[in-house]
Design an enzyme around this catalytic site. Structure first.
Site, PDB file in Angstrom:
ATOM      1  N   ASP A  34      10.162  11.838  15.223  1.00 45.00           N
ATOM      2  CA  ASP A  34       8.887  11.463  15.841  1.00 45.00           C
ATOM      3  C   ASP A  34       9.071  10.151  16.592  1.00 45.00           C
ATOM      4  OD1 ASP A  34       5.676  12.302  14.934  1.00 45.00           O
ATOM      5  OD2 ASP A  34       6.028  10.491  16.127  1.00 45.00           O
ATOM      6  N   THR A 131      -0.894  26.358  21.251  1.00 41.89           N
ATOM      7  CA  THR A 131      -2.349  26.290  21.136  1.00 41.89           C
ATOM      8  C   THR A 131      -3.037  27.497  21.767  1.00 41.89           C
ATOM      9  OG1 THR A 131      -4.264  25.035  21.906  1.00 41.89           O
ATOM     10  CG2 THR A 131      -2.301  24.889  23.258  1.00 41.89           C
ATOM     11  N   ASP A 132      -4.242  27.783  21.317  1.00 34.35           N
ATOM     12  CA  ASP A 132      -5.020  28.863  21.933  1.00 34.35           C
ATOM     13  C   ASP A 132      -5.524  28.480  23.327  1.00 34.35           C
ATOM     14  OD1 ASP A 132      -6.990  27.006  21.257  1.00 34.35           O
ATOM     15  OD2 ASP A 132      -8.217  28.407  20.095  1.00 34.35           O
ATOM     16  N   GLU A 133      -5.453  27.176  23.665  1.00 30.01           N
ATOM     17  CA  GLU A 133      -6.001  26.743  24.967  1.00 30.01           C
ATOM     18  C   GLU A 133      -5.219  27.323  26.140  1.00 30.01           C
ATOM     19  OE1 GLU A 133      -7.187  22.722  25.404  1.00 30.01           O
ATOM     20  OE2 GLU A 133      -7.911  22.572  23.349  1.00 30.01           O
ATOM     21  N   TYR A 156      -3.407  19.323  29.763  1.00 33.14           N
ATOM     22  CA  TYR A 156      -2.836  19.560  28.424  1.00 33.14           C
ATOM     23  C   TYR A 156      -2.462  21.036  28.250  1.00 33.14           C
ATOM     24  CZ  TYR A 156      -2.837  20.797  23.463  1.00 33.14           C
ATOM     25  OH  TYR A 156      -2.509  21.327  22.241  1.00 33.14           O
ATOM     26  N   LYS A 160       1.189  22.912  27.804  1.00 33.42           N
ATOM     27  CA  LYS A 160       1.566  23.734  26.641  1.00 33.42           C
ATOM     28  C   LYS A 160       1.957  25.144  27.101  1.00 33.42           C
ATOM     29  CE  LYS A 160       1.487  22.838  22.785  1.00 33.42           C
ATOM     30  NZ  LYS A 160       2.465  22.197  21.858  1.00 33.42           N
TER      31      LYS A 160
HETATM   32  P1  NAD Z   1      -0.909  14.702  17.152  1.00 37.96           P
HETATM   33  O1  NAD Z   1      -1.217  14.111  18.484  1.00 37.96           O
HETATM   34  O2  NAD Z   1      -1.717  14.323  15.978  1.00 37.96           O
HETATM   35  O3  NAD Z   1       0.617  14.407  16.789  1.00 37.96           O
HETATM   36  C1  NAD Z   1       1.639  14.503  17.726  1.00 37.96           C
HETATM   37  C2  NAD Z   1       2.876  13.822  17.155  1.00 37.96           C
HETATM   38  O4  NAD Z   1       3.935  13.957  18.117  1.00 37.96           O
HETATM   39  C3  NAD Z   1       2.690  12.332  16.900  1.00 37.96           C
HETATM   40  O5  NAD Z   1       3.217  11.981  15.641  1.00 37.96           O
HETATM   41  C4  NAD Z   1       3.471  11.672  18.021  1.00 37.96           C
HETATM   42  O6  NAD Z   1       4.019  10.413  17.653  1.00 37.96           O
HETATM   43  C5  NAD Z   1       4.573  12.700  18.268  1.00 37.96           C
HETATM   44  N1  NAD Z   1       5.086  12.621  19.633  1.00 37.96           N
HETATM   45  C6  NAD Z   1       4.362  12.558  20.791  1.00 37.96           C
HETATM   46  N2  NAD Z   1       5.197  12.453  21.845  1.00 37.96           N
HETATM   47  C7  NAD Z   1       6.463  12.467  21.340  1.00 37.96           C
HETATM   48  C8  NAD Z   1       7.752  12.394  21.945  1.00 37.96           C
HETATM   49  N3  NAD Z   1       7.905  12.288  23.262  1.00 37.96           N
HETATM   50  N4  NAD Z   1       8.833  12.467  21.140  1.00 37.96           N
HETATM   51  C9  NAD Z   1       8.695  12.585  19.791  1.00 37.96           C
HETATM   52  N5  NAD Z   1       7.496  12.615  19.184  1.00 37.96           N
HETATM   53  C10 NAD Z   1       6.400  12.567  19.941  1.00 37.96           C
HETATM   54  O7  NAD Z   1      -0.945  16.276  17.405  1.00 37.96           O
HETATM   55  P2  NAD Z   1      -1.430  17.453  16.440  1.00 37.96           P
HETATM   56  O8  NAD Z   1      -2.873  17.645  16.617  1.00 37.96           O
HETATM   57  O9  NAD Z   1      -0.863  17.252  15.088  1.00 37.96           O
HETATM   58  O10 NAD Z   1      -0.703  18.693  17.142  1.00 37.96           O
HETATM   59  C11 NAD Z   1       0.635  19.047  16.787  1.00 37.96           C
HETATM   60  C12 NAD Z   1       1.050  20.270  17.592  1.00 37.96           C
HETATM   61  O11 NAD Z   1       0.163  21.361  17.320  1.00 37.96           O
HETATM   62  C13 NAD Z   1       0.990  20.050  19.103  1.00 37.96           C
HETATM   63  O12 NAD Z   1       2.086  20.716  19.686  1.00 37.96           O
HETATM   64  C14 NAD Z   1      -0.319  20.698  19.528  1.00 37.96           C
HETATM   65  O13 NAD Z   1      -0.250  21.166  20.848  1.00 37.96           O
HETATM   66  C15 NAD Z   1      -0.408  21.847  18.531  1.00 37.96           C
HETATM   67  N6  NAD Z   1      -1.770  22.297  18.195  1.00 37.96           N
HETATM   68  C16 NAD Z   1      -2.723  21.417  17.790  1.00 37.96           C
HETATM   69  C17 NAD Z   1      -3.991  21.885  17.406  1.00 37.96           C
HETATM   70  C18 NAD Z   1      -5.071  20.959  16.916  1.00 37.96           C
HETATM   71  O14 NAD Z   1      -6.207  21.408  16.706  1.00 37.96           O
HETATM   72  N7  NAD Z   1      -4.809  19.682  16.689  1.00 37.96           N
HETATM   73  C19 NAD Z   1      -4.267  23.259  17.466  1.00 37.96           C
HETATM   74  C20 NAD Z   1      -3.266  24.133  17.924  1.00 37.96           C
HETATM   75  C21 NAD Z   1      -2.008  23.638  18.265  1.00 37.96           C
HETATM   76  O1  DAU Z   2      -7.885  24.768  20.429  1.00 38.17           O
HETATM   77  C1  DAU Z   2      -6.798  24.034  19.988  1.00 38.17           C
HETATM   78  C2  DAU Z   2      -6.863  22.638  20.540  1.00 38.17           C
HETATM   79  O2  DAU Z   2      -7.925  21.984  19.863  1.00 38.17           O
HETATM   80  C3  DAU Z   2      -5.561  21.857  20.396  1.00 38.17           C
HETATM   81  O3  DAU Z   2      -4.558  22.476  21.141  1.00 38.17           O
HETATM   82  C4  DAU Z   2      -5.747  20.419  20.868  1.00 38.17           C
HETATM   83  O4  DAU Z   2      -4.566  19.676  20.624  1.00 38.17           O
HETATM   84  C5  DAU Z   2      -6.892  19.807  20.080  1.00 38.17           C
HETATM   85  O5  DAU Z   2      -7.130  18.493  20.544  1.00 38.17           O
HETATM   86  C6  DAU Z   2      -8.159  20.649  20.227  1.00 38.17           C
HETATM   87  O6  DAU Z   2      -8.678  20.588  21.583  1.00 38.17           O
HETATM   88  P1  DAU Z   2     -10.251  20.476  21.895  1.00 38.17           P
HETATM   89  O7  DAU Z   2     -10.390  19.915  23.238  1.00 38.17           O
HETATM   90  O8  DAU Z   2     -10.943  21.745  21.566  1.00 38.17           O
HETATM   91  O9  DAU Z   2     -10.646  19.418  20.718  1.00 38.17           O
HETATM   92  P2  DAU Z   2     -11.563  18.112  20.749  1.00 38.17           P
HETATM   93  O10 DAU Z   2     -11.702  17.658  19.336  1.00 38.17           O
HETATM   94  O11 DAU Z   2     -11.113  17.129  21.766  1.00 38.17           O
HETATM   95  O12 DAU Z   2     -12.961  18.689  21.232  1.00 38.17           O
HETATM   96  C7  DAU Z   2     -13.621  19.725  20.500  1.00 38.17           C
HETATM   97  C8  DAU Z   2     -14.888  20.077  21.266  1.00 38.17           C
HETATM   98  O13 DAU Z   2     -15.799  18.964  21.166  1.00 38.17           O
HETATM   99  C9  DAU Z   2     -14.675  20.306  22.749  1.00 38.17           C
HETATM  100  O14 DAU Z   2     -15.582  21.300  23.203  1.00 38.17           O
HETATM  101  C10 DAU Z   2     -15.049  18.958  23.396  1.00 38.17           C
HETATM  102  C11 DAU Z   2     -16.118  18.432  22.455  1.00 38.17           C
HETATM  103  N1  DAU Z   2     -16.183  16.951  22.302  1.00 38.17           N
HETATM  104  C12 DAU Z   2     -15.041  16.277  22.035  1.00 38.17           C
HETATM  105  C13 DAU Z   2     -15.049  14.904  21.872  1.00 38.17           C
HETATM  106  C14 DAU Z   2     -13.770  14.128  21.596  1.00 38.17           C
HETATM  107  C15 DAU Z   2     -17.400  16.313  22.349  1.00 38.17           C
HETATM  108  O15 DAU Z   2     -18.453  16.945  22.552  1.00 38.17           O
HETATM  109  N2  DAU Z   2     -17.415  14.954  22.168  1.00 38.17           N
HETATM  110  C16 DAU Z   2     -16.301  14.216  21.949  1.00 38.17           C
HETATM  111  O16 DAU Z   2     -16.390  12.963  21.824  1.00 38.17           O
END
Ligand code: NAD
Ligand code: DAU
Length: 350
Positions: A34, A131-133, A156, A160
């Site tokens: 990381d 991600t589903d996005e 983003y 992905k």
């Molecule tokens: P996060 O942002 O919390 O964590 C990302 C981690 O990657 C951090 O620890 C950061 O330091 C590390 N990182 C970033 N750039 C880097 C680099 N260049 N080299 C090495 N390390 C690096 O993210 P998350 O929410 O835990 O998501 C993890 C994975 O899951 C991502 O690939 C994201 O696309 C995917 N994902 C997230 C969600 C969600 O809801 N959070 C849903 C579906 C998929």
């Molecule tokens: O669907 C999977 C994705 O979910 C992951 O791939 C991404 O890494 C993760 O960040 C997340 O993306 P979203 O954009 O869906 O999550 P976020 O929490 O940013 O936003 C959730 C919803 O809430 C979205 O419709 C935007 C809205 N939102 C978000 C923020 C930060 C608000 O209304 N207010 C806010 O302040």
């Protein structure tokens, strides 16, 4: 002993995956790579510091020389790749950072694995967490399946999507044994408070405005993070090579309904009168290119590998709120410093 490299293990989902693998597989040697960006926090893994099968490596996945040397020295058997820039709003502010880490970083890792494995694929596996996005946005009905065409809208999700294509290209071109998963929105402990649920909890606790984009009609499909980590474990071990598995919670919520549910939980936890927390809800300018609805059909994973979500949403949210209220130090530390600058430009300056 198998050597597994997990990237992004200091982040939200990665920390749960690392803990699961270190704890459940004492015969694996787990390397957590990381870069410790603003989103990476080693406090998430404090309990593992003295585990004999756990090694932390600080490094950037875009640093080709460093990554090639690491693969050649450690000879990993498997890779579980989570490291990414993960926040949609940040991708709108700084898209190239997402191209660098998510596209270039993934390609650097794939190439290092290809060189290190030298087409001897026996016992090797490259697992890409996505991600589903990438599927774009749904209307009122329908679900994303593994066959839904890609249609990303944010920098983003475009980055992905590109990384997913590279992973599949390494399978089709070189025969690399890859597997992918595309998951819906996660929630739970260690979630960085730039994302909706932890940001809302933090602001509700501090009596600050709770920003809801647009009218709050957007729909997300929420999954508890430990259920995602369990799905990753299942797919890493039993998923078929070259396949993609969708992961989701079968749990759709409009943002505004979710925020009202959180408000009522916070009223109860903080001994406020009913309705007090919801007064903090503030509608703000919508996100550019905001996808209306995500919803996952996770039946392939259920039918083929027997995985299902384990937690009801209300129970998962209660656990999440409890975690944030008892880990105030964690929250205060990650919301100081660089995060404050981001918060100013995202919510105050515009
Ligand atoms: P996060 O942002 O919390 O964590 C990302 C981690 O990657 C951090 O620890 C950061 O330091 C590390 N990182 C970033 N750039 C880097 C680099 N260049 N080299 C090495 N390390 C690096 O993210 P998350 O929410 O835990 O998501 C993890 C994975 O899951 C991502 O690939 C994201 O696309 C995917 N994902 C997230 C969600 C969600 O809801 N959070 C849903 C579906 C998929
Ligand atoms: O669907 C999977 C994705 O979910 C992951 O791939 C991404 O890494 C993760 O960040 C997340 O993306 P979203 O954009 O869906 O999550 P976020 O929490 O940013 O936003 C959730 C919803 O809430 C979205 O419709 C935007 C809205 N939102 C978000 C923020 C930060 C608000 O209304 N207010 C806010 O302040």
């Amino acid at each position: 002993m198998k050597k597994i490299l997990i990237t992004g293990g200091a982040g939200f989902i990665g920390s749960h995956v690392v803990r699961r693998f270190v704890t459940n597989y004492p015969n694996y040697s787990i390397y957590n790579l990381d870069a410790l960006t603003y989103a990476g926090n080693l406090e998430n893994l404090k309990d593992l510091e003295n585990s004999s099968n756990y090694t932390f490596v600080k490094g950037d996945i875009t640093d080709e020389t460093f990554i090639n040397a690491l693969f050649s020295k450690e000879q990993f058997d498997g890779v579980i790749h989570l490291a990414a820039e993960s926040h949609v709003d940040r991708s709108i502010m700084d898209p190239l950072a997402f191209v660098r880490t998510n596209v270039m970083g993934t390609a650097v890792l794939l190439n290092a694995a290809r060189q290190s494995w030298k087409a001897n694929w026996e016992g090797k596996r490259f697992y890409h967490v996505s991600t589903d996005e990438v599927y774009g946005s749904l209307g009122e009905t329908g679900l994303f399946t593994e066959d839904t065409p890609y249609d990303p809208h944010s920098p983003y999700s475009a980055s992905k999507a590109a990384s997913d294509h590279f992973v599949r290209a390494y399978h089709d071109t070189y025969g690399m044994p890859v597997v992918l998963s595309n998951c819906s929105n996660n929630y739970g402990p260690n979630h960085f408070p730039e994302k909706l649920i932890p940001l809302a909890i933090f602001n509700m606790r501090n009596n600050k405005p709770v920003p809801v984009y647009g009218t709050g009609e957007n729909v997300r499909d929420w999954l508890f993070v430990e259920d995602h980590a369990r799905a990753i474990d299942t797919i890493f071990h039993n998923g078929r090579v070259g396949q993609t598995y969708n992961i989701g919670g079968f749990n759709e919520w409009k943002n505004i309904d979710l925020i009202h549910l959180l408000c009522s939980i916070m009223d109860r936890k903080l001994n406020r009168t009913e309705g007090e927390t919801s007064k903090l809800i503030t509608f703000v300018k919508d996100r550019a290119g905001h996808d209306l609805r995500y919803a996952i059909d996770a039946n392939k994973l259920k039918n083929e590998l027997g995985w299902e979500p384990s937690l009801q949403f209300e129970e998962g949210l209660e656990r999440t709120v409890d975690w944030y209220l008892t880990n105030e130090e964690w929250l205060n530390r990650v919301t100081s410093g660089a995060y404050q600058n981001y918060y100013e430009s995202q919510y105050v300056a515009r």
